[in-house]
Design a protein around this motif. Structure first.
Motif, mmCIF file in Angstrom:
data_model
loop_
_atom_site.group_PDB
_atom_site.id
_atom_site.type_symbol
_atom_site.label_atom_id
_atom_site.label_comp_id
_atom_site.label_asym_id
_atom_site.label_seq_id
_atom_site.Cartn_x
_atom_site.Cartn_y
_atom_site.Cartn_z
ATOM 1 N N GLY A 118 0.815 -1.209 0.000
ATOM 2 C CA GLY A 118 0.000 0.000 0.000
ATOM 3 C C GLY A 118 0.847 1.257 0.000
ATOM 4 O O GLY A 118 2.075 1.220 -0.098
ATOM 5 N N HIS A 122 -3.434 5.043 -1.302
ATOM 6 C CA HIS A 122 -4.118 5.100 -0.005
ATOM 7 C C HIS A 122 -3.089 4.939 1.116
ATOM 8 O O HIS A 122 -1.946 4.596 0.877
ATOM 9 C CB HIS A 122 -5.191 4.015 0.095
ATOM 10 N N THR A 130 -1.215 3.284 4.296
ATOM 11 C CA THR A 130 -0.813 1.916 4.594
ATOM 12 C C THR A 130 -1.515 1.429 5.866
ATOM 13 O O THR A 130 -2.045 2.228 6.647
ATOM 14 C CB THR A 130 0.704 1.823 4.816
ATOM 15 N N SER A 182 -2.532 3.552 9.256
ATOM 16 C CA SER A 182 -3.910 3.563 9.747
ATOM 17 C C SER A 182 -4.025 3.241 11.232
ATOM 18 O O SER A 182 -4.987 3.665 11.870
ATOM 19 C CB SER A 182 -4.781 2.609 8.931
ATOM 20 N N ALA A 209 -4.199 -7.626 -1.267
ATOM 21 C CA ALA A 209 -4.140 -6.185 -1.507
ATOM 22 C C ALA A 209 -5.535 -5.565 -1.468
ATOM 23 O O ALA A 209 -5.750 -4.529 -0.823
ATOM 24 C CB ALA A 209 -3.460 -5.913 -2.843
ATOM 25 N N ASP A 210 -6.474 -6.181 -2.141
ATOM 26 C CA ASP A 210 -7.837 -5.667 -2.215
ATOM 27 C C ASP A 210 -8.498 -5.669 -0.841
ATOM 28 O O ASP A 210 -9.045 -4.654 -0.388
ATOM 29 C CB ASP A 210 -8.629 -6.526 -3.203
ATOM 30 N N ASN A 259 -7.158 -5.949 2.234
ATOM 31 C CA ASN A 259 -6.530 -5.099 3.233
ATOM 32 C C ASN A 259 -6.782 -3.621 2.968
ATOM 33 O O ASN A 259 -7.054 -2.857 3.899
ATOM 34 C CB ASN A 259 -5.036 -5.398 3.337
ATOM 35 N N SER A 260 -6.696 -3.196 1.706
ATOM 36 C CA SER A 260 -6.893 -1.771 1.421
ATOM 37 C C SER A 260 -8.334 -1.349 1.743
ATOM 38 O O SER A 260 -8.565 -0.252 2.250
ATOM 39 C CB SER A 260 -6.513 -1.425 -0.011
ATOM 40 N N TYR A 261 -9.283 -2.221 1.473
ATOM 41 C CA TYR A 261 -10.680 -1.926 1.798
ATOM 42 C C TYR A 261 -10.841 -1.677 3.301
ATOM 43 O O TYR A 261 -11.435 -0.681 3.720
ATOM 44 C CB TYR A 261 -11.560 -3.099 1.354
#
Length: 158
Positions: free
Chosen positions: A17, A21, A23, A27, A137-138, A140-142
Motif C-alpha cells: 500500500g 491510499h 498503509t 492507519s 491487496a484488495d 486489506n486496502s478496503y
C-alpha cells in the motif's frame, strides 16, 4: 528486468500500500488504546475488530497459499472477533505485528524462485498465487479505508 520480476515488484507495492491510499501501519499508528474498542454510532464494529479481521483473513490467505492441507475458518464467524476491544496493550501489539509479519511471509512466497503465479493450486477451486496476492491487496486496502473512517468518526485522524 524480466516481466515476472516487474509483476512481483508491482504486486509487493500493491500489497504494502501507500500509493493510492494510506498503509496499514499508518492507519493504526498512534491510535489511543481507549479508542481501539470503540464502536462509533451507526457502525457495526470497532477498529480492533477490523485489525483482527485483517489479521485472520490475511493469515488464512497465506496458509491456504502455502499449505494444501490447511483448513480455513468457518465463514463468516471464523473471520471476525467477537470481542470489541483487545484484552490488553499486548494483544493489540501482537495483532498489528502479526499482520505485518504475515504480509512479509506472503512476499517471500511471491519472491521464491520457483513461485508459479499463474497455475491454479492443486487444492482449492482454481485459485493461484497471483489471485491470492491481489486478494490480500484488495481486502486489506478496503479495511484500512474503514479503519481510517472509524478514526475520523472518533476524532483520531488527521
Amino acid at each position: 528486468m524480466k516481466e515476472r520480476d516487474v509483476l512481483i515488484k508491482n504486486l509487493k507495492e500493491l500489497i504494502n500500500g501507500g500509493h493510492a491510499h494510506a498503509t496499514f501501519e499508518q492507519s493504526v499508528k498512534d491510535l489511543p488504546a481507549k479508542l481501539q474498542g470503540e464502536v462509533p454510532k451507526g457502525m457495526p464494529y470497532s477498529i480492533w475488530q477490523l485489525v483482527e479481521h485483517i489479521r485472520i483473513t490475511q493469515e488464512d490467505i497465506l496458509e491456504f497459499s502455502r499449505d494444501p492441507e490447511y483448513v480455513s475458518p468457518e465463514w463468516p464467524e471464523g473471520y471476525w472477533p467477537k470481542e470489541r476491544a483487545p484484552k490488553d496493550a499486548a494483544a493489540w501489539k501482537e495483532s498489528v505485528a502479526q499482520v505485518i509479519a504475515d504480509r512479509k511471509e506472503f512476499m517471500q512466497l511471491l519472491e521464491a524462485e520457483d513461485a508459479d503465479l499463474f497455475t491454479p493450486f492443486a487444492h482449492g477451486t482454481g485459485q493461484n498465487l497471483l489471485r491470492e496476492a491481489m486478494l490480500i491487496a484488495d481486502h486489506n486496502s478496503y479495511h484500512v479505508g474503514e479503519i481510517i473512517v472509524l478514526r475520523r468518526l472518533l476524532g483520531a485522524w488527521g
